[in-house]
Write an enzyme that holds these catalytic residues in place. Structure first.
Site, PDB file in Angstrom:
ATOM      1  N   GLY A  14       0.832  -1.282  -0.029  1.00 50.12           N
ATOM      2  CA  GLY A  14       0.093   0.096  -0.147  1.00 50.12           C
ATOM      3  C   GLY A  14       0.962   1.307  -0.108  1.00 50.12           C
ATOM      4  O   GLY A  14       0.352   2.387   0.092  1.00 50.12           O
ATOM      5  N   SER A  16       2.921   2.151  -2.679  1.00 45.24           N
ATOM      6  CA  SER A  16       2.749   2.579  -4.268  1.00 45.24           C
ATOM      7  C   SER A  16       4.054   2.042  -4.845  1.00 45.24           C
ATOM      8  O   SER A  16       4.731   2.801  -5.566  1.00 45.24           O
ATOM      9  CB  SER A  16       2.552   4.244  -4.319  1.00 45.24           C
ATOM     10  OG  SER A  16       1.527   4.680  -3.611  1.00 45.24           O
ATOM     11  N   SER A  17       4.632   0.930  -4.532  1.00 36.74           N
ATOM     12  CA  SER A  17       5.645   0.348  -5.033  1.00 36.74           C
ATOM     13  C   SER A  17       5.656   0.286  -6.547  1.00 36.74           C
ATOM     14  O   SER A  17       6.371   0.572  -7.313  1.00 36.74           O
ATOM     15  CB  SER A  17       5.946  -0.753  -4.351  1.00 36.74           C
ATOM     16  OG  SER A  17       4.980  -1.697  -4.648  1.00 36.74           O
ATOM     17  N   ASP A  61      -1.248   8.060  -7.061  1.00 38.08           N
ATOM     18  CA  ASP A  61       0.088   7.838  -6.672  1.00 38.08           C
ATOM     19  C   ASP A  61       1.046   8.176  -7.572  1.00 38.08           C
ATOM     20  O   ASP A  61       2.132   8.701  -7.197  1.00 38.08           O
ATOM     21  CB  ASP A  61       0.266   6.280  -6.471  1.00 38.08           C
ATOM     22  CG  ASP A  61      -0.785   5.591  -5.388  1.00 38.08           C
ATOM     23  OD1 ASP A  61      -1.107   6.462  -4.653  1.00 38.08           O
ATOM     24  OD2 ASP A  61      -1.041   4.192  -5.641  1.00 38.08           O
ATOM     25  N   ASN A 104      -1.923  -7.995  -3.353  1.00 35.67           N
ATOM     26  CA  ASN A 104      -1.596  -7.750  -4.875  1.00 35.67           C
ATOM     27  C   ASN A 104      -2.875  -7.298  -5.625  1.00 35.67           C
ATOM     28  O   ASN A 104      -3.674  -8.158  -5.986  1.00 35.67           O
ATOM     29  CB  ASN A 104      -0.959  -8.923  -5.662  1.00 35.67           C
ATOM     30  CG  ASN A 104      -0.472  -8.621  -6.944  1.00 35.67           C
ATOM     31  OD1 ASN A 104      -1.014  -7.629  -7.517  1.00 35.67           O
ATOM     32  ND2 ASN A 104       0.340  -9.572  -7.449  1.00 35.67           N
ATOM     33  N   LYS A 105      -2.808  -5.932  -6.106  1.00 39.09           N
ATOM     34  CA  LYS A 105      -4.251  -5.425  -6.615  1.00 39.09           C
ATOM     35  C   LYS A 105      -4.337  -6.134  -8.033  1.00 39.09           C
ATOM     36  O   LYS A 105      -5.704  -6.495  -8.321  1.00 39.09           O
ATOM     37  CB  LYS A 105      -4.167  -4.073  -6.818  1.00 39.09           C
ATOM     38  CG  LYS A 105      -4.418  -3.146  -5.473  1.00 39.09           C
ATOM     39  CD  LYS A 105      -4.352  -1.672  -6.026  1.00 39.09           C
ATOM     40  CE  LYS A 105      -3.034  -1.269  -6.489  1.00 39.09           C
ATOM     41  NZ  LYS A 105      -3.131   0.523  -6.472  1.00 39.09           N
TER      42      LYS A 105
END
Length: 329
Positions: A14, A16-17, A61, A104-105
């Site tokens: 969470g 923003s990697s 992001d 994992n979105k």
């Protein structure tokens, strides 16, 4: 191009990697090809490119990755994209704590289902108000077209939508379309088989969260004596809404927020998409060291897996500069 990649952002946390990677790739590609774009243009291109993996993400992001400046928070607004400085109060630090639950979105449908629920709520609210619902995609669009405040939109949500989940059949009936039209024209690829959608809860969360963002900025600008307390309360309200109305929390995040509040945070909430990842807490600077020690002991040192990730999981942070290219002199 031959690229070597390194980073310190924990993946699927969470923070923003994935957007950091995309923004870095965009900036490096421009540099390698001798091209230039404005930060705004680059942020918008990077936002669109992330959708190719199937995640119906927004652009916050990527925007902050390029537009961030040291020492100031930013209010990010869209259509058109713009960023406004927000001076944070002194006397408080923002602490990141990783729940160590990876989300994992791109590999799950949770995130896209929420996007579709907001889109469907947009369609139903638009139709009820006589707007061209077929062209409306975002809840913000309804507010803009009607020219009303966020508080008025919350009243409209109460009037138009019901708290019980909507079936696909009911949605089709409300919009006057077939199930085939719903699937082909509105739903994304990985939400085709979802049979019920919570529209009231998602719309209520989005409009109330937007109102909290503006209230946060107002408090920062006016800087009353109890600003830190007021901002903390907004963060707590936000978390309750994320947990109960948007339903994007998880048991580990709930536990971590409770621990953070127990050990001195004035406000604490999840950050990022949810269902895992990190919390962000507002902590008085004079309590920071004790806070970090107690949270480390209560959350990380009680679990072998978390203990292994502890060094990169709990840290105080402050606003820093956005993406840069470092060139050898």
């Amino acid at each position: 191009m031959n690229c070597l990649l390194d980073g310190t952002i924990p993946p699927s946390s969470g923070l923003s990697s994935s957007s950091a990677l995309v923004c870095c790739a965009g900036l490096v590609t421009l540099r390698a090809n001798g091209k230039t774009l404005s930060k705004m243009e680059l942020a918008e291109i990077c936002t669109k490119s992330e959708r190719y993996i199937g995640t119906e993400g927004g652009g916050m992001d990527q925007s902050i990755s390029f537009l961030a400046e040291g020492g100031t928070a930013k209010l990010i607004e869209f259509s058109p994209l713009r960023a406004t400085d927000v001076k944070l109060p002194s006397g408080a630090a923002f602490v990141i704590a990783n729940s160590c639950v990876e989300m994992n979105k791109a590999a799950t449908s949770h995130y896209n289902i929420r996007v579709m629920e907001c889109r469907l709520a947009t369609k139903l609210l638009s139709k009820s108000k006589g707007l061209d619902w077929k062209t409306m995609l975002r809840l913000h669009d309804v507010q803009t077209k009607l020219g009303v405040s966020l508080e008025e939109m919350l009243t409209i949500v109460e009037e138009v939508l019901h708290p019980e989940p909507y079936s696909t059949e009911e949605i089709c009936k409300c919009l006057g379309i077939s199930l085939e039209e719903l699937r082909s024209q509105i739903l994304s690829q990985n939400t085709q088989d979802v049979s019920t959608f919570k529209l009231y809860q998602r719309a209520k969360h989005v409009y109330s969260e937007a109102a909290r963002v503006l209230e946060f900025k107002k408090i920062c600008n006016e800087a009353p004596a109890n600003a830190i307390q007021l901002l903390g309360e907004l963060m707590n309200q936000s978390y309750i809404s994320c947990r109960e109305m948007y339903e994007c929390s998880c048991p580990e995040l709930d536990r971590l927020v409770d621990i953070c509040l127990q050990f001195g945070a004035i406000g604490s909430r999840l950050t990022g998409a949810g269902w895992g990842g990190c919390t962000v807490s507002m902590v008085p600077t004079d309590k920071l060291n004790t806070f970090l020690k107690n949270v480390r002991k209560a959350y990380y040192q009680t679990d072998v897996q978390r203990l292994a990730l502890e060094n990169n999981s709990l840290f105080a942070t402050k606003p820093g500069r956005g993406a840069l290219v470092f060139v050898e002199a």
